[in-house]
Design a protein around this motif. Sequence first.
Motif, PDB file in Angstrom:
ATOM      1  N   UNK A   1      -3.204 -18.855 -15.856  1.00 57.13           N
ATOM      2  CA  UNK A   1      -2.555 -17.601 -15.491  1.00 57.13           C
ATOM      3  C   UNK A   1      -1.041 -17.601 -15.686  1.00 57.13           C
ATOM      4  N   UNK A   2      -0.493 -18.684 -16.218  1.00 55.19           N
ATOM      5  CA  UNK A   2       0.948 -18.795 -16.376  1.00 55.19           C
ATOM      6  C   UNK A   2       1.492 -17.647 -17.207  1.00 55.19           C
ATOM      7  N   UNK A   3       2.578 -17.047 -16.734  1.00 55.93           N
ATOM      8  CA  UNK A   3       3.227 -15.984 -17.481  1.00 55.93           C
ATOM      9  C   UNK A   3       3.611 -14.821 -16.598  1.00 55.93           C
ATOM     10  N   UNK A   4       3.940 -13.725 -17.243  1.00 52.89           N
ATOM     11  CA  UNK A   4       4.354 -12.496 -16.571  1.00 52.89           C
ATOM     12  C   UNK A   4       3.264 -11.453 -16.763  1.00 52.89           C
ATOM     13  N   UNK A   5       2.856 -10.842 -15.664  1.00 47.98           N
ATOM     14  CA  UNK A   5       1.790  -9.848 -15.654  1.00 47.98           C
ATOM     15  C   UNK A   5       2.356  -8.551 -15.077  1.00 47.98           C
ATOM     16  N   UNK A   6       2.036  -7.420 -15.689  1.00 47.98           N
ATOM     17  CA  UNK A   6       2.561  -6.141 -15.219  1.00 47.98           C
ATOM     18  C   UNK A   6       1.436  -5.116 -15.079  1.00 47.98           C
ATOM     19  N   UNK A   7       1.648  -4.193 -14.155  1.00 45.52           N
ATOM     20  CA  UNK A   7       0.700  -3.111 -13.926  1.00 45.52           C
ATOM     21  C   UNK A   7       1.271  -2.156 -12.888  1.00 45.52           C
ATOM     22  N   UNK A   8       0.586  -1.071 -12.647  1.00 41.58           N
ATOM     23  CA  UNK A   8       1.034  -0.080 -11.666  1.00 41.58           C
ATOM     24  C   UNK A   8       0.100  -0.063 -10.474  1.00 41.58           C
ATOM     25  N   UNK A   9       0.694  -0.039  -9.294  1.00 41.20           N
ATOM     26  CA  UNK A   9      -0.096   0.061  -8.066  1.00 41.20           C
ATOM     27  C   UNK A   9      -0.765   1.426  -7.996  1.00 41.20           C
ATOM     28  N   UNK A  10      -1.979   1.448  -7.488  1.00 41.81           N
ATOM     29  CA  UNK A  10      -2.710   2.688  -7.245  1.00 41.81           C
ATOM     30  C   UNK A  10      -2.986   2.736  -5.755  1.00 41.81           C
ATOM     31  N   UNK A  11      -2.388   3.700  -5.085  1.00 38.92           N
ATOM     32  CA  UNK A  11      -2.460   3.786  -3.630  1.00 38.92           C
ATOM     33  C   UNK A  11      -3.878   4.093  -3.161  1.00 38.92           C
TER      34      UNK A  11
END
Length: 124
Positions: free
Chosen positions: A27-37
């Motif tokens: 899992x090493x690295x940078x992960x991005x996404x948007x929170x969904x409430x």
Amino acid sequence: MRPIALFAFSLTAFLSACATQDPGQDPTGTWVGSLIADQGTCPTSLTSTLRIRGREIMFTPGDSSKVLRGTYVHGSNHYHAELIEQDMNHHATPLVFNGYPVGQAIGGIYGSNACRAHITMTRR
């Protein structure tokens, strides 16, 4: 070896080397996404970032100044980070992120006193 077979073998080897590493394995690295409430008021207008380097985990909800930290144990397939803040009455209020591999992505749940949200992140 025939030229066409050699080409096919070379192409397969090249594509395998370029394939995204499964987060359950690395899992090493940078992960991005948007929170969904799911409940409450959550920082959903900006992306959130998860960084895993060595044994260190950092999660920034809504890419704010709040940084949740944790320790990664290789092979655990669980990514946990938290930050304990104090409210105006000096009571501890935890902010918690729990993540897990989902195919080629990392899924997770973020929670605080004011928010509960889910997220799916891809490697950047």
